[in-house]
Design an enzyme around this catalytic site. Structure first.
Site, PDB file in Angstrom:
ATOM      1  N   SER A 161       6.483  -2.251   5.870  1.00 51.49           N
ATOM      2  CA  SER A 161       7.189  -1.336   4.973  1.00 51.49           C
ATOM      3  C   SER A 161       6.318  -0.846   3.828  1.00 51.49           C
ATOM      4  O   SER A 161       6.441   0.301   3.390  1.00 51.49           O
ATOM      5  CB  SER A 161       8.434  -2.022   4.410  1.00 51.49           C
ATOM      6  OG  SER A 161       8.070  -3.218   3.738  1.00 51.49           O
ATOM      7  N   LEU A 162       5.413  -1.706   3.337  1.00 50.28           N
ATOM      8  CA  LEU A 162       4.620  -1.358   2.162  1.00 50.28           C
ATOM      9  C   LEU A 162       3.166  -1.046   2.464  1.00 50.28           C
ATOM     10  O   LEU A 162       2.486  -0.431   1.636  1.00 50.28           O
ATOM     11  CB  LEU A 162       4.678  -2.509   1.136  1.00 50.28           C
ATOM     12  CG  LEU A 162       6.068  -2.961   0.686  1.00 50.28           C
ATOM     13  CD1 LEU A 162       5.945  -4.057  -0.353  1.00 50.28           C
ATOM     14  CD2 LEU A 162       6.887  -1.796   0.153  1.00 50.28           C
ATOM     15  N   ALA A 163       2.667  -1.489   3.618  1.00 45.80           N
ATOM     16  CA  ALA A 163       1.232  -1.336   3.893  1.00 45.80           C
ATOM     17  C   ALA A 163       0.971  -1.409   5.389  1.00 45.80           C
ATOM     18  O   ALA A 163       1.875  -1.680   6.181  1.00 45.80           O
ATOM     19  CB  ALA A 163       0.445  -2.440   3.166  1.00 45.80           C
ATOM     20  N   GLN A 164      -0.285  -1.162   5.749  1.00 42.18           N
ATOM     21  CA  GLN A 164      -0.718  -1.337   7.130  1.00 42.18           C
ATOM     22  C   GLN A 164      -2.060  -2.057   7.135  1.00 42.18           C
ATOM     23  O   GLN A 164      -2.779  -2.056   6.128  1.00 42.18           O
ATOM     24  CB  GLN A 164      -0.803  -0.002   7.859  1.00 42.18           C
ATOM     25  CG  GLN A 164      -1.766   1.003   7.275  1.00 42.18           C
ATOM     26  CD  GLN A 164      -1.549   2.394   7.860  1.00 42.18           C
ATOM     27  OE1 GLN A 164      -0.413   2.861   7.985  1.00 42.18           O
ATOM     28  NE2 GLN A 164      -2.640   3.058   8.223  1.00 42.18           N
ATOM     29  N   VAL A 165      -2.398  -2.683   8.263  1.00 37.37           N
ATOM     30  CA  VAL A 165      -3.596  -3.523   8.346  1.00 37.37           C
ATOM     31  C   VAL A 165      -4.580  -2.928   9.347  1.00 37.37           C
ATOM     32  O   VAL A 165      -4.198  -2.574  10.472  1.00 37.37           O
ATOM     33  CB  VAL A 165      -3.225  -4.966   8.754  1.00 37.37           C
ATOM     34  CG1 VAL A 165      -4.489  -5.822   8.882  1.00 37.37           C
ATOM     35  CG2 VAL A 165      -2.271  -5.580   7.734  1.00 37.37           C
ATOM     36  N   LYS A 179      -5.800  -4.772   4.386  1.00 36.45           N
ATOM     37  CA  LYS A 179      -4.419  -4.333   4.150  1.00 36.45           C
ATOM     38  C   LYS A 179      -4.444  -3.180   3.147  1.00 36.45           C
ATOM     39  O   LYS A 179      -4.929  -3.334   2.025  1.00 36.45           O
ATOM     40  CB  LYS A 179      -3.605  -5.511   3.614  1.00 36.45           C
ATOM     41  CG  LYS A 179      -2.135  -5.236   3.387  1.00 36.45           C
ATOM     42  CD  LYS A 179      -1.425  -6.528   2.965  1.00 36.45           C
ATOM     43  CE  LYS A 179       0.052  -6.292   2.700  1.00 36.45           C
ATOM     44  NZ  LYS A 179       0.733  -7.560   2.326  1.00 36.45           N
ATOM     45  N   ASP A 316       9.191 -14.943   2.276  1.00 39.21           N
ATOM     46  CA  ASP A 316       9.275 -13.942   3.337  1.00 39.21           C
ATOM     47  C   ASP A 316       8.644 -14.486   4.631  1.00 39.21           C
ATOM     48  O   ASP A 316       7.769 -13.845   5.224  1.00 39.21           O
ATOM     49  CB  ASP A 316       8.571 -12.661   2.904  1.00 39.21           C
ATOM     50  CG  ASP A 316       9.023 -11.441   3.702  1.00 39.21           C
ATOM     51  OD1 ASP A 316      10.074 -11.530   4.381  1.00 39.21           O
ATOM     52  OD2 ASP A 316       8.333 -10.408   3.658  1.00 39.21           O
TER      53      ASP A 316
END
Length: 529
Positions: A161-165, A179, A316
């Protein structure tokens, strides 16, 4: 009415947009983002109004509790969950994070919402274009990814939801995972929280029993921390340090990827690349010589230590945030299986439990494991549930009805493959008003513990088909140790020390009987018929 709603939406949009622009490091880009705010806010208003109207219309004239009312409410829940899901995807960012929160609140919000969100929120996250990724690098590091790294794969390994790797390789040859935060998310987050606040407050105004404003408060508090990747990196270091200092017996079995601080910023986090299996990949875990039962026990042990002893908790722990590998440099095997090491990822969302809350929560879980009704009530009241809702609180924590919670059988809390979930799946619908009141009373940190419990329960279900007696023995032991440690700190006399020693002896006897029970159960499984 709709004209007034549109005017209010535009006014709030202008105000929220002004705040975002004023606080942004890139006002021009943020102003462009805020140009899309009015239709975004109108979507929120339309969704809230449609959901409200659907419930009012669907339940109109039906007697509460009747089969017709139950059926109508079930279908209204489904339609509304799908509308909320679509809104989350269209708006993205913080909205997807909110949807993921809902997906992890099993038996706290209606089952229809949980299942709808759970089936999609972890699989349909936004993906930033490579040009957007290059833009983040240019602003934060002043160079392109190709310059910062010797190799950089433009195709992301995964997106959240907030980032991609992305996979990359440093100039000294180290393979790393990078990230990268979705561009402008920090700016739109301010606007998103304001509009989500409007949506939830509108539903609460129409339905006073719908009080999930605490969820907005939680997102408002946690989002800025999760958007700061340097804070996430510090959390990972603190987590491992806590295990080394406070839980040395398990510290070697817990790992977090090494952080490359010189290649990290608040929006870019460069970490050691982990060659490991996702925690719920049962076949993959077996293929590396690790037994899923050992992984389940390690997960239970790790989080029990964090919650009851450290008071600093990864909140989480869903499947994508935990990986497993064989213990490095360890040739020891148990019945042919290698010892597992748990790799914790995504350290953005942590919560600290103050001393009194931590000990009360440990005392509560100790009471739940040993079916001590008096202590369950006493500690539920200390945590804010109240005398009238302590049984419901115990049910939400354990996913067991009260009669099973206080059943003296050793396996009274066990959730297996053959557990009847029908009664539990009606909890959120049957006791919606009471659960809303319970959530209003409880401290927010305990609400995050509920979410953490649900994540761990889902992981254990994937690994071993439920929550085992052995897991509850681990929870009972660690919570009991935390309670005894607290009593030792308050010891004032020789008699106090003697009483603590006697309590410890009695606890060991109880755990010994539970181990015998576990052995008997395992032998029965091996016997034919």
């Amino acid at each position: 009415m709709w004209r007034r709603a549109a005017t209010a939406a535009l006014s709030l949009g202008a105000g929220a947009g002004a705040v975002a622009v004023a606080n942004s490091d890139d006002p021009a880009a943020t102003l462009k983002v805020c140009a899309h705010l009015p239709p975004r806010l109108l979507r929120d208003s339309a969704t809230a109004a449609t959901i409200a109207f659907d419930y009012k219309w669907s339940l109109w004239g039906l007697e509460p509790g009747t089969p017709a009312w139950q059926s109508a409410k079930h279908h209204a829940h489904l339609r509304s969950a799908n509308r909320l899901q679509e809104l989350c995807f269209r708006n993205g960012g913080i909205y997807i994070k909110l949807g993921q929160h809902i997906a992890q609140l099993e038996y706290v919000v209606p089952e229809e919402y949980v299942q709808t969100m759970r089936e999609s929120m972890l699989k349909r996250c936004p993906v930033s274009s490579y040009e957007q990724v290059r833009g983040v690098f240019a602003k934060d590091l002043g160079e392109s990814p190709e310059t910062v790294f010797a190799e950089f794969d433009p195709v992301p390994l995964a997106s959240a939801s907030l980032a991609q790797v992305h996979a990359a390789r440093t100039h000294d040859g180290q393979k790393v995972a990078v990230k990268v935060q979705h561009d402008h998310l920090a700016d739109t987050g301010v606007v998103d929280i304001a509009t989500v606040d409007l949506l939830v407050n509108a539903l609460h105004y129409i339905f006073p029993t719908f009080d999930y404003r605490w969820l907005v408060d939680e997102v408002r508090e946690s989002a800025p921390k999760e958007l700061d990747f340097l804070n996430e990196a510090k959390n990972s270091v603190k987590c491992l340090d806590n295990f080394r200092r406070l839980s040395p017996q398990v510290a070697g079995s817990i790992y977090a990827p090494k952080v490359y601080w010189n290649l990290s910023t608040s929006r870019i986090l460069t970490m050691e690349f982990m060659d490991a299996k996702e925690v719920t990949d049962v076949n993959g875990i077996k293929s590396i010589g690790v037994h899923p039962v050992d992984v389940s026990n390690l997960v239970s042990k790790a989080f029990a230590e964090m919650i009851f002893k450290h008071g600093f908790v990864h909140c989480d722990p869903h499947a994508a945030n935990m990986m497993v590998r064989p213990m490095p440099h360890d040739s020891r095997k148990l019945f042919g299986w290698k010892r597992p090491q748990l790799v914790l990822l995504d350290h953005g969302l942590y919560k600290e439990l103050d001393y009194n809350t931590r000990i009360s929560y440990a005392s509560l879980w100790k009471a739940l494991v040993f079916a001590d009704a008096k202590a369950i009530k006493e500690n539920s009241v200390k945590l804010g549930a109240g005398e009238d809702l302590h049984a419901l609180f115990a049910g939400v924590l354990t996913m067991r009805p009260w009669k099973r919670v206080i059943d003296p059988s050793p396996d009274h809390l066990v959730l297996g493959k053959n557990t009847d979930y029908s009664e539990l799946q009606n909890y959120a619908s049957l006791y919606f008003t009471e659960i809303s009141e319970l959530l209003r009373r409880l401290p927010r940190v305990i609400l995050l513990m509920l979410k953490t419990n649900d994540c761990l329960r889902a992981v254990n279900h994937a690994l071993v088909g439920g929550t085992s007696l052995e897991s509850f023995m681990i929870i009972g032991r660690v919570s009991s140790e935390a309670v005894l440690d607290a009593k030792r700190m308050k010891r004032r006399s020789f008699l106090d020390g003697l009483m603590i020693w006697l309590e410890e002896v009695l606890l060991e006897a109880r755990f010994f009987s539970l181990k015998l029970m576990l052995c008997v159960m395992q032998l029965r499984k091996l016997l034919p018929g």
